[in-house]
Design an enzyme around this catalytic site. Structure first.
Site, PDB file in Angstrom:
ATOM      1  CE  LYS A 122      25.420   3.397  20.161  1.00 15.85           C
ATOM      2  NZ  LYS A 122      23.977   3.427  20.509  1.00 15.85           N
ATOM      3  CG  PHE A 142      33.019   4.154  28.232  1.00 20.05           C
ATOM      4  CD1 PHE A 142      32.448   2.999  27.741  1.00 20.05           C
ATOM      5  CD2 PHE A 142      34.281   4.495  27.786  1.00 20.05           C
ATOM      6  CE1 PHE A 142      33.102   2.198  26.825  1.00 20.05           C
ATOM      7  CE2 PHE A 142      34.953   3.706  26.861  1.00 20.05           C
ATOM      8  CZ  PHE A 142      34.369   2.556  26.381  1.00 20.05           C
ATOM      9  CD  GLU A 170      20.694  -2.680  24.366  1.00 16.66           C
ATOM     10  OE1 GLU A 170      19.823  -1.801  24.213  1.00 16.66           O
ATOM     11  OE2 GLU A 170      21.779  -2.687  23.742  1.00 16.66           O
ATOM     12  CB  CYS A 217      27.632   6.196  25.174  1.00 15.63           C
ATOM     13  SG  CYS A 217      29.393   5.824  25.087  1.00 15.63           S
ATOM     14  CG  HIS A 245      28.893   4.633  20.144  1.00 15.76           C
ATOM     15  ND1 HIS A 245      28.071   5.648  20.564  1.00 15.76           N
ATOM     16  CD2 HIS A 245      29.059   3.808  21.219  1.00 15.76           C
ATOM     17  CE1 HIS A 245      27.754   5.457  21.830  1.00 15.76           C
ATOM     18  NE2 HIS A 245      28.325   4.349  22.257  1.00 15.76           N
ATOM     19  CG  HIS A 274      23.888   1.630  24.122  1.00 14.48           C
ATOM     20  ND1 HIS A 274      23.898   2.989  23.915  1.00 14.48           N
ATOM     21  CD2 HIS A 274      25.163   1.279  24.488  1.00 14.48           C
ATOM     22  CE1 HIS A 274      25.122   3.463  24.137  1.00 14.48           C
ATOM     23  NE2 HIS A 274      25.893   2.453  24.486  1.00 14.48           N
TER      24      HIS A 274
END
Length: 425
Positions: free
Chosen positions: A345, A409, A324, A172, A350, A313
């Site tokens: 998103k 990830f 975050e 990502c 995503h 994100h």
């Protein structure tokens, strides 16, 4: 490199193919309107799956976007989006005639290709039916379609980009790393221009099933897909997969001015880090996101109080959004409550390797138009997440500096700062 010798990097073109539109202007318009591109999956029959929705590109004609058959011959679905977005970005950046092709490069984030489940099933059947292992033969075209280097190689051919060649696969954060490393090549003098961004299309049945089994995808609102992705909301319980590509032209400032290129903004700082925590979970204390954000802001020279907007994100998973938020508060202190923070998103899903590219597009639009896109579906605030996430509708704000976040990830983090550019600088 000292500030005195540092080469400045500007953005001179942007292109996109996303669930929100098949070019950058359409995508920006949808972001601003809070329009969702999440819909029922059409890439396979998902009727029996626990997750039946995704952010999907619609109405995209790869033949129209990439007319030359040679250029699209070995492109996967996601790579087709990437090349189309790159062509758009190069067109906006303007003619490169008279510039050195060996000083122009490409840097692309994408998922490493792999054998599909159907192919694995065919291999298994062959093994069982013959009673011994035998070679499963594939055509070169099948192999090349899965090669991560094909899209950047085609982009390089189209743009005559003969300088640095970078292909990264950091999930990502892929496009954030690709953009950041391209920025470094220009800043350090290895190139004058880099085409950078990311592409992905993890809307296959294998990817949807895999993420669903991990418990990472939301199963909410299957009958109202546009409401499914809920970053920072108290009801959030997972993200929505998406697909698409966003590509940008980064250029050394004097190089861009010399050819009278359109300068959209300046890329002013970049940093990356690793959590070394868990493969899928974000650390509750903010982890390596803190150092990536802090170092990117420090490198930009604007200072924490100079940042106006953070393109988060913001996946919509409980852990990521909380982590975050903790990181933002740690880096910005009291100024965190003056910032606007929003998540594209919530509308696009995503885009995995292309996600930070979409965040860059949001940053450029906010700087140019003085308006910040919203986080949609944020109807029930989480009392622990108390920043201004621009819920529901876009917000007018004079935006001079934007921090773009990407956390992936594996625990990898990448952040960069985008600032307004004036020719008198």
């Amino acid at each position: 490199m000292s500030a005195a010798t540092r080469r400045r990097v500007v953005v001179t073109g942007i292109g996109a193919v996303t669930p929100l539109g098949n070019d950058a202007p359409q995508t920006w318009t949808s972001l601003l309107a809070g329009r969702s591109g999440v819909r029922e999956i059409t890439t396979f029959d998902a009727s029996t799956f626990p997750v039946r929705i995704a952010g999907q590109v619609t109405g995209f004609d790869v033949k129209a976007a990439i007319p030359d058959r040679r250029h699209r011959r070995y492109l996967s679905r996601g790579a087709g989006y990437g090349v189309a977005a790159a062509v758009e970005a190069l067109q906006q950046a303007g003619a490169l005639a008279g510039t050195d092709p060996y000083r122009r490069g490409v840097s692309v984030g994408g998922t490493v290709g792999r054998v599909g489940l159907q192919e694995l099933a065919d291999m298994s059947w062959q093994l069982e039916s013959t009673g011994h292992a035998s070679i499963y033969r594939q055509s070169p075209a099948e192999v090349l379609t899965r090669d991560q280097n094909v899209a950047p190689a085609v982009i390089a051919e189209i743009g005559d980009l003969r300088g640095p060649f970078i292909a990264v696969s950091t999930a990502c954060a892929g496009s954030a790393h690709a953009i950041g490393e391209a920025y470094r090549r220009i800043e350090e003098g290895d190139a004058d221009l880099m085409l950078a961004g990311g592409h992905d299309a993890l809307t296959t049945w294998m990817d949807v099933l895999g993420f669903a089994l991990l418990g990472a995808l939301t199963t909410d609102d299957a009958d109202q897909p546009g409401r499914a992705c809920k970053p920072f909301d108290a009801r959030r319980n997972g993200f929505v997969l998406g697909e698409g590509a966003v590509m940008a032209v980064l250029e050394e400032r004097e190089h861009a001015l010399a050819r009278n290129a359109p300068i959209l903004a300046e890329l002013a700082g970049y940093a990356s880090s690793l959590n070394a925590y868990r493969i899928t979970d974000s650390p509750p204390d903010g982890g390596g996101a803190i150092s990536a954000m802090r170092d990117a802001v420090a490198a930009s020279g604007v200072g924490p109080d100079g940042v106006d907007y953070i393109v988060a994100h913001g996946t919509g998973t409980p852990g990521n959004d909380a982590s975050e938020t903790v990181a933002i508060k740690e880096v910005f202190g009291a100024h965190a409550y003056d910032l606007l923070v929003s998540s594209p998103k919530s509308m696009a899903g995503h885009l995995t390797s292309a996600a930070a590219g979409l965040n860059l597009l949001a940053a450029l639009g906010a700087i140019e138009h003085g308006v910040v896109p919203p986080t949609i579906n944020l109807a029930q605030p989480d009392p622990k997440l108390d920043l201004d996430y621009v819920p529901g509708a876009a917000r007018r704000r004079d935006v001079r500096a934007v921090l773009v976040n990407a956390f992936a990830f594996g625990g990898t983090n990448a952040c960069f700062v985008v600032t307004a550019h004036t020719r008198s600088d």
